[in-house]
Design a protein around this motif. Structure first.
Motif, short mmCIF file in Angstrom:
data_model
loop_
_atom_site.label_atom_id
_atom_site.label_comp_id
_atom_site.label_asym_id
_atom_site.label_seq_id
_atom_site.Cartn_x
_atom_site.Cartn_y
_atom_site.Cartn_z
N ILE A 189 -19.47 94.06 46.26
CA ILE A 189 -18.30 94.93 46.10
C ILE A 189 -18.55 95.96 45.00
CG2 ILE A 189 -15.89 95.01 45.33
CD1 ILE A 189 -16.08 94.04 48.16
N LEU A 190 -19.01 95.49 43.85
CA LEU A 190 -19.19 96.39 42.70
C LEU A 190 -20.31 97.40 42.93
CD1 LEU A 190 -18.78 93.90 39.69
CD2 LEU A 190 -17.06 95.40 40.74
N SER A 191 -21.33 97.03 43.69
CA SER A 191 -22.43 97.96 43.95
C SER A 191 -22.11 98.96 45.05
CB SER A 191 -23.69 97.17 44.33
OG SER A 191 -23.52 96.51 45.58
N GLY A 192 -21.01 98.74 45.78
CA GLY A 192 -20.65 99.63 46.87
C GLY A 192 -21.30 99.27 48.19
N ARG A 193 -22.03 98.17 48.22
CA ARG A 193 -22.65 97.75 49.49
C ARG A 193 -21.57 97.37 50.50
NH1 ARG A 193 -27.84 93.78 50.15
NH2 ARG A 193 -28.89 95.79 50.19
N TYR A 194 -20.46 96.79 50.02
CA TYR A 194 -19.30 96.53 50.87
C TYR A 194 -18.26 97.62 50.59
CZ TYR A 194 -20.87 91.65 51.66
OH TYR A 194 -21.57 90.51 52.00
N PRO A 195 -18.18 98.68 51.38
CA PRO A 195 -17.14 99.70 51.15
C PRO A 195 -15.75 99.08 51.29
CG PRO A 195 -18.81 100.51 52.68
CD PRO A 195 -19.06 99.04 52.51
N CYS A 196 -14.83 99.47 50.43
CA CYS A 196 -13.48 98.95 50.55
C CYS A 196 -12.48 99.97 50.03
CB CYS A 196 -13.32 97.61 49.83
SG CYS A 196 -13.82 97.59 48.12
N ASP A 197 -11.24 99.86 50.51
CA ASP A 197 -10.17 100.76 50.13
C ASP A 197 -9.59 100.35 48.78
OD1 ASP A 197 -10.14 102.41 52.49
OD2 ASP A 197 -9.32 100.69 53.58
N PRO A 198 -8.80 101.25 48.14
CA PRO A 198 -8.24 100.95 46.81
C PRO A 198 -7.46 99.64 46.75
CG PRO A 198 -7.97 103.28 47.29
CD PRO A 198 -8.53 102.65 48.53
N GLU A 199 -6.68 99.34 47.80
CA GLU A 199 -5.91 98.09 47.74
C GLU A 199 -6.81 96.87 47.74
OE1 GLU A 199 -5.69 99.58 52.10
OE2 GLU A 199 -5.66 100.42 50.06
N HIS A 200 -8.02 97.02 48.32
CA HIS A 200 -8.97 95.91 48.32
C HIS A 200 -9.65 95.76 46.96
CE1 HIS A 200 -8.74 95.95 52.80
NE2 HIS A 200 -8.97 94.67 52.63
N TRP A 201 -10.27 96.87 46.47
CA TRP A 201 -11.02 96.71 45.22
C TRP A 201 -10.11 96.44 44.03
CZ3 TRP A 201 -9.35 100.30 41.89
CH2 TRP A 201 -9.14 101.63 42.29
N ALA A 202 -8.87 96.91 44.07
CA ALA A 202 -7.94 96.61 42.98
C ALA A 202 -7.56 95.13 43.00
CB ALA A 202 -6.70 97.49 43.09
N GLY A 203 -7.26 94.61 44.20
CA GLY A 203 -6.92 93.19 44.31
C GLY A 203 -8.08 92.29 43.95
N LEU A 204 -9.28 92.67 44.38
CA LEU A 204 -10.47 91.87 44.07
C LEU A 204 -10.79 91.93 42.58
CD1 LEU A 204 -12.68 92.85 47.15
CD2 LEU A 204 -11.64 90.62 46.71
N GLY A 205 -10.62 93.11 41.98
CA GLY A 205 -10.87 93.24 40.54
C GLY A 205 -9.90 92.39 39.73
N ALA A 206 -8.64 92.35 40.16
CA ALA A 206 -7.64 91.54 39.46
C ALA A 206 -7.96 90.05 39.59
CB ALA A 206 -6.25 91.84 40.03
N LEU A 207 -8.44 89.64 40.76
CA LEU A 207 -8.82 88.23 40.94
C LEU A 207 -10.02 87.88 40.05
CD1 LEU A 207 -8.40 87.87 44.81
CD2 LEU A 207 -7.17 86.56 43.06
N SER A 208 -10.97 88.80 39.92
CA SER A 208 -12.11 88.57 39.02
C SER A 208 -11.64 88.41 37.58
CB SER A 208 -13.11 89.74 39.11
OG SER A 208 -13.78 89.74 40.34
N LEU A 209 -10.70 89.25 37.18
CA LEU A 209 -10.15 89.14 35.82
C LEU A 209 -9.44 87.81 35.62
CD1 LEU A 209 -9.60 90.50 33.10
CD2 LEU A 209 -7.57 91.56 34.11
N ALA A 210 -8.69 87.37 36.63
CA ALA A 210 -8.00 86.08 36.54
C ALA A 210 -8.98 84.92 36.49
CB ALA A 210 -7.05 85.92 37.73
N LEU A 211 -10.10 85.04 37.21
CA LEU A 211 -11.11 83.98 37.19
C LEU A 211 -11.80 83.89 35.83
CD1 LEU A 211 -12.69 84.40 40.73
CD2 LEU A 211 -11.92 82.23 39.75
N GLU A 212 -12.01 85.03 35.19
CA GLU A 212 -12.72 85.04 33.91
C GLU A 212 -11.81 84.71 32.74
OE1 GLU A 212 -14.96 88.59 33.27
OE2 GLU A 212 -15.88 88.57 35.26
N GLU A 213 -10.56 85.19 32.80
CA GLU A 213 -9.68 85.06 31.63
C GLU A 213 -8.45 84.20 31.89
OE1 GLU A 213 -10.72 86.21 28.89
OE2 GLU A 213 -12.39 87.41 29.67
N GLY A 214 -8.27 83.74 33.13
CA GLY A 214 -7.07 82.99 33.45
C GLY A 214 -5.96 83.91 33.90
N PRO A 215 -4.96 83.39 34.63
CA PRO A 215 -3.90 84.24 35.18
C PRO A 215 -2.69 84.43 34.27
CG PRO A 215 -3.75 82.03 36.10
CD PRO A 215 -4.90 82.01 35.15
N GLY A 216 -2.78 84.06 32.98
CA GLY A 216 -1.60 84.09 32.12
C GLY A 216 -1.57 85.18 31.07
#
Length: 498
Positions: A189-216
């Protein structure tokens, strides 16, 4: 599913190579340290005896044991030999060391790298082989740094098996396995090998942040964490950098960064509101993979190629565009390397294909894709030419996937309660095209096909033969079978002149 039955990559002789051995049999018989790369800038260090003859199957047991991968998911991953020029998934019977010795031969055969460049990389290639036979004392950080990998030198990577069904991924419960799949998907996703629309990369980025730092986290903490780790850790690099155009420069880098931070913060807030702070990492990993599964090219093997650009006047003729061709169990996807969007996406039931080899010096290997389209309201057949020395690999891979899916569908059709797809005249009546395959529609999403931007060869069926529309020249280059099989090959003997 056994990799032995796959025609991708092609079989290579394990007993003969044009390259000399860099290590004696006595050296190879001793225990040697081996480095197996993973996504996420990590690796597995193994001590292997008899390295010169160890197989992928034997090496796989050692890696699964080191990573504590349960026996319930042995087929989720495979070994790949990779370099920036070529990526090949290995079969279980392959011997990685011997294939590493043949890497230059593979580069000659399947890439456009010049003989001089490959020859100049021979010293680096020898260093790559030596890395299999002796451990170089470097820090873990420097060993894993991608810049130390030579452009022509292969490295062994443990990653997702391209033949592993997406449906099985979401049945996996083990967090370590899910984490490996997540790291690979995130990298693509980050390298652009999987093209995605804003709603996808924003949602995926938020999930990555939640995985690294927790959802709180609160809004201020979210902004702080994003700035600490930098935006390219959460959104695709081309999104974080922007287009670099005139208006982008006027608006300013800081303004764009604030906009992206706000978008990530909003998506992160949705995760927190819907789940609170009690969401387990396993659930977040499943959510991330589920969102990636909506991308039709998730899990593809990727190949390099070029297509003709549409003619825009006399001076614009003959130019080509670099593309990435993704192939998986679902179909074939041609993507614009520069613009990061899909040019053409076809399921196997929507295409015919063929591979042609160069007949004269200067000609190219070509993968031909034939599909249904429309010209001024008239149903036509369209042909896309993909120039690539990896066309043979792509054609063989498509053929294997089609046969594999046909076998799977045949088994499913015999199961009680499984609805069967209509065939023949019934299918033609349902799609209103008299038996033709579903026509691709022009849409705005980066995931959808942009057939209008392709330089294709168009043909029309007048009931007697297939004729090319422009220029008006009759040519029976290929014919459909009345029984409408799952797929058919395109006869391209005369098309290369067109």
């Amino acid at each position: 599913m056994e990799g032995d039955n796959c025609s991708f990559p092609p079989d290579l002789s394990d007993d003969h190579s044009q390259r000399g051995s860099v290590a004696s049999s006595a050296t190879l018989s001793r225990a040697q340290d081996v480095l197996v790369y993973l996504f996420g800038e990590s690796a597995v260090h193994l001590s292997v005896e008899g390295l010169g003859s160890v197989s992928v199957q034997e090496l796989g047991r050692s890696v699964r044991e080191a990573l504590q991968i349960p026996e319930s998911a042995p087929d989720a991953f495979a070994f790949w030999l990779c370099s920036p020029l070529l990526e090949l998934q290995l079969k279980v019977r392959h011997q990685p060391y011997k294939l590493c010795r043949q890497w230059q031969d593979l580069l000659y055969r399947f890439t456009d790298a010049s003989e001089d460049d490959i020859s100049q990389g021979s010293s680096a290639h020898t260093r790559g082989l030596s890395a299999w036979t002796e451990w170089v004392e470097l820090s873990a950080a420097s060993v894993l740094h991608s810049e130390l990998r030579d452009f022509y030198e292969p490295y062994l990577q443990y990653r997702r098996n391209v033949f592993y069904p997406k449906s099985k991924e979401l049945q996996i419960k083990d967090e370590a396995v899910l984490r490996l799949l997540y790291e690979e998907a995130r990298s693509n996703i980050l390298s652009g090998r999987y093209p995605c629309d804003p709603e996808h990369w924003a949602g995926l980025g938020a999930l990555s942040l939640a995985l690294e730092e927790g959802p709180g986290l609160d809004s201020q903490q979210i902004t702080t964490k994003i700035r600490e780790k930098k935006l390219p850790s959460f959104v695709p690099a081309h999104v974080a950098m922007g287009s670099g155009g005139f208006f982008s420069t006027l608006r300013g880098k800081s303004s764009r960064q604030a906009e992206l931070e706000q978008k990530l913060s909003e998506e992160y807030g949705k995760i927190s509101k819907s789940t609170g702070s009690s969401l387990e990492p396993q659930q977040l990993l499943h959510q991330y993979l589920s969102m990636c599964h909506t991308l039709p090219y998730y899990g593809c093997a990727f190949f390099c190629g070029e297509i003709d650009k549409p003619a825009q006047g006399i001076l614009q003729r003959g130019k080509r565009k670099a593309v990435s061709v993704g192939i998986c169990l679902d179909g074939v996807y041609v993507m614009d390397v520069k613009e990061k969007h899909v040019l053409l996406g076809l399921r196997f039931s929507e295409l015919s294909w063929d591979h042609s080899r160069p007949e004269e010096e200067g000609d190219s290997h070509i993968l031909w894709l034939e599909f249904d389209g429309e010209e001024d309201g008239t149903p036509v057949n369209k042909l896309l030419k993909i120039y690539s020395k990896q066309a043979e690999l792509m054609s063989g891979f498509i053929e294997f996937c089609v046969e594999l899916m046909s076998t799977s569908e045949g088994g499913a059709a015999n199961e009680p309660g499984v609805p069967q797809e209509p065939t023949g005249q019934e299918a033609g009546t349902r799609n209103g095209r008299g038996g033709r395959r579903g026509m691709l529609q022009r849409q705005g999403s980066v995931v959808c096909s942009r057939v209008h931007s392709l330089n294709t060869i168009s043909y029309v069926d007048n009931g007697k033969e297939i004729k090319r529309l422009k220029p008006k020249r009759a040519a029976s280059f290929f014919a459909r079978q009345a029984t409408a099989p799952t797929y058919s090959a395109v006869n391209t003997e005369s098309l290369e002149q067109g």
